[in-house]
Design a protein around this motif. Structure first.
Motif, PDB file in Angstrom:
ATOM      1  N   ILE A   1      25.204  38.553  75.693  1.00 18.12           N
ATOM      2  CA  ILE A   1      25.131  37.322  75.920  1.00 18.12           C
ATOM      3  C   ILE A   1      26.838  36.876  76.131  1.00 18.12           C
ATOM      4  O   ILE A   1      27.003  36.107  76.944  1.00 18.12           O
ATOM      5  CB  ILE A   1      24.900  36.492  74.802  1.00 18.12           C
TER       6      ILE A   1
ATOM      7  N   LEU B   1      26.178  28.787  72.452  1.00 17.21           N
ATOM      8  CA  LEU B   1      25.232  29.158  73.547  1.00 17.21           C
ATOM      9  C   LEU B   1      24.337  30.445  73.090  1.00 17.21           C
ATOM     10  O   LEU B   1      23.351  30.632  73.511  1.00 17.21           O
ATOM     11  CB  LEU B   1      26.441  29.514  74.864  1.00 17.21           C
TER      12      LEU B   1
ATOM     13  N   ILE C   1      20.471  30.869  80.804  1.00 20.36           N
ATOM     14  CA  ILE C   1      22.056  30.512  80.439  1.00 20.36           C
ATOM     15  C   ILE C   1      22.599  29.827  81.672  1.00 20.36           C
ATOM     16  O   ILE C   1      23.126  28.521  81.718  1.00 20.36           O
ATOM     17  CB  ILE C   1      22.661  31.645  80.193  1.00 20.36           C
TER      18      ILE C   1
ATOM     19  N   ALA D   1      27.942  35.242  79.655  1.00 22.84           N
ATOM     20  CA  ALA D   1      28.628  33.764  79.649  1.00 22.84           C
ATOM     21  C   ALA D   1      29.947  34.063  80.297  1.00 22.84           C
ATOM     22  O   ALA D   1      30.360  33.017  81.160  1.00 22.84           O
ATOM     23  CB  ALA D   1      28.681  33.352  78.332  1.00 22.84           C
TER      24      ALA D   1
ATOM     25  N   ALA E   1      20.467  30.990  73.303  1.00 22.88           N
ATOM     26  CA  ALA E   1      19.839  32.287  74.018  1.00 22.88           C
ATOM     27  C   ALA E   1      18.875  33.162  73.095  1.00 22.88           C
ATOM     28  O   ALA E   1      17.821  33.590  73.453  1.00 22.88           O
ATOM     29  CB  ALA E   1      21.049  33.329  74.391  1.00 22.88           C
TER      30      ALA E   1
ATOM     31  N   TYR F   1      31.821  25.924  75.738  1.00 22.31           N
ATOM     32  CA  TYR F   1      30.515  26.504  74.797  1.00 22.31           C
ATOM     33  C   TYR F   1      30.910  27.896  74.051  1.00 22.31           C
ATOM     34  O   TYR F   1      31.621  28.613  74.609  1.00 22.31           O
ATOM     35  CB  TYR F   1      29.437  27.093  76.154  1.00 22.31           C
TER      36      TYR F   1
END
Length: 481
Positions: free
Chosen positions: A348, A283, A314, A352, A287, A335
């Motif tokens: 990130i 993931l 996302i 997430a 990004a 992920y």
């Protein structure tokens, strides 16, 4: 012949003549319509030309195309390069190439196309390896699929989604027993580089009881693609898997499409009523690809260089996974999130963690000690545990974590001999149980562990008789330090 008969015959003839005239009139009008279609001028395609190229960003003027559509750039050798419209400013179109740009010259022709994004779907995809555009990478010939669908999918009404109520067996004891995952759950696998996340994904691919596995290798090293397929998945894993690979040397737009393609294929199988396991690695690379696109078209950076559109993309990607309509299939998604420098507060990772239904943290300290899988059970959580586990199972998990956490808290004192046995009964229990706890958490890559066996072994730990130091002395038994 009577007058009445003659009148009837005349009326019949006049009726038939009127019918014939109507038919002739219709044929005449239809012939006019057909003629108009034949002589109608073809729809003109307004072409533009390239005015600027900086990095991966192309600027074109003289044509109009909607954002998300594709254009063809004509090179001097006649070869066309495909590019996607990612933004505009006034009369300028911003484009990003879908492939490497070689031979592009100033004022190159830019031709908008009406091509829509669609993907090949069907059972024929099982066992195949695709690139971000949906083309075959495995040398097994072109895809002969039964159907094509748009790469974008409908948004599922959250009130229509089936709730998470069933457990999914992933074949890994620590996850099955301590971090139980439900069908339709979205989990994050947080890890730095080189701590075993790809191996863990491969184990889940081979040992899960899902009907179909879709693997998205997004932005990773190209060398790892073949190694993951040959060494980790193997023939057994590939038999019911679809792999979408868009390695790090792909252009950012292709990496974005690779993630969307893997998700769309998983959605197709879910709509067929199947239980799908979606594994996306990673993931973070998704990004970063969106960051490259956004910064190239002038979007201002926000947190650590990530523009706001990244944090909007996302959840749009993640929310496509999960359970479908009531009575339908499910997508259980894992992920991987690459925590730069093992920083769990990476933007990130933080974004997430907030949107996913749980996270599994892999510890570099455990990996360096040879503890595999290197799952840090203290830092990991599954938010669907209470809905899919029994009260007895939850009590066993709490007891396990209490023993494990108590030992870790007093580990430094125990290792230097500063802790005296008998000072705290609970810590004494943790010291006695710790070797069995670490053995429970470790698992060989070639050894699957079913969900039922994982829970039984966890509950068996609760029945182990913990002997106090005084009892051990009376029985002349060694005390585990």
């Amino acid at each position: 012949m009577t007058n009445a008969t003659e009148n009837n015959m005349q009326n019949g003839l006049s009726f038939q003549s009127r019918v014939e005239k109507l038919r002739a009139g219709r044929r005449w009008r239809q012939s006019l319509v057909d003629a108009q279609k034949r002589i109608a001028a073809p729809q003109l395609i307004i072409e533009g030309h390239l005015t600027r190229m900086v990095g991966l960003t192309l600027e074109a003027v003289g044509c109009h195309a909607p954002v998300g559509s594709r254009c063809l750039l004509e090179g001097p050798d006649g070869r066309n390069i495909e590019a996607e419209v990612v933004g505009f400013s006034g009369e300028k179109l911003f484009l990003m190439p879908m492939e490497r740009m070689h031979g592009i010259v100033p004022n190159a022709r830019v031709v908008p196309t009406k091509k829509v994004y669609d993907v090949a779907v069907g059972n024929e995809l099982l066992g195949r390896v695709l690139d971000g555009a949906g083309n075959s990478l495995d040398g097994k010939g072109p895809l002969q699929t039964s159907e094509r669908v748009s790469i974008t999918s409908r948004v599922i009404n959250p009130m229509a989604r089936h709730p998470i109520s069933e457990k999914l067996d992933v074949g890994i004891r620590a996850i099955n027993a301590l971090l139980s995952v439900g069908r339709g759950q979205r989990m994050g696998l947080f890890a730095g580089s080189g701590v075993g996340k790809s191996v863990l994904l491969g184990m889940m691919t081979k040992y899960t009881d899902a009907d179909v596995i879709v693997v998205g290798l997004i932005g990773e090293r190209g060398r790892e693609v073949k190694e993951f397929i040959d060494n980790i998945l193997g023939e057994e894993g590939m038999a019911r898997a679809v792999v979408v690979a868009s390695p790090a040397d792909d252009v950012p737009v292709m990496r974005l499409h690779g993630a969307s393609l893997a998700t769309r294929i998983a959605e197709y199988f879910r709509d067929q009523g199947l239980n799908v396991l979606l594994l996306m690695d990673s993931l973070t690379r998704y990004a970063q690809a969106q960051r490259e696109v956004a910064l190239a078209v002038g979007e201002p950076p926000a947190t650590k260089g990530y523009p706001p559109s990244v944090f909007a993309k996302i959840p749009q990607l993640v929310e496509r996974a999960g359970n479908g309509d009531i009575g339908g299939g499910s997508i259980t998604a894992f992920y991987t999130v690459l925590t730069e420098g093992d920083d769990q507060q990476d933007p990130i990772a933080d974004a997430a963690r907030a949107i996913l239904d749980g996270h599994i943290v892999l510890s570099r300290e455990l990996a360096e000690a040879g503890h595999y899988p290197a799952i840090d059970v203290e830092a990991s959580i599954s938010r669907a545990m209470t809905e899919i586990t029994s009260t007895e199972h939850q009590a066993a998990i709490r007891q396990f974590k209490q023993w494990y956490s108590l030992y870790r808290q007093h580990r430094d004192l125990i290792s230097v001999g500063a802790y005296q046995r008998g000072a705290d009964t609970k810590v004494d229990e943790a010291v006695m149980m710790y070797p069995q706890l670490t053995k429970f958490l470790q698992q060989d890559i070639t050894q699957p562990m079913s969900l039922a066996d994982s829970i039984n072994e966890l509950e068996a730990l609760q029945s182990v008789e913990v002997i106090s130091p005084a009892q051990a002395a009376n029985l002349q038994m060694p005390v585990v330090q």
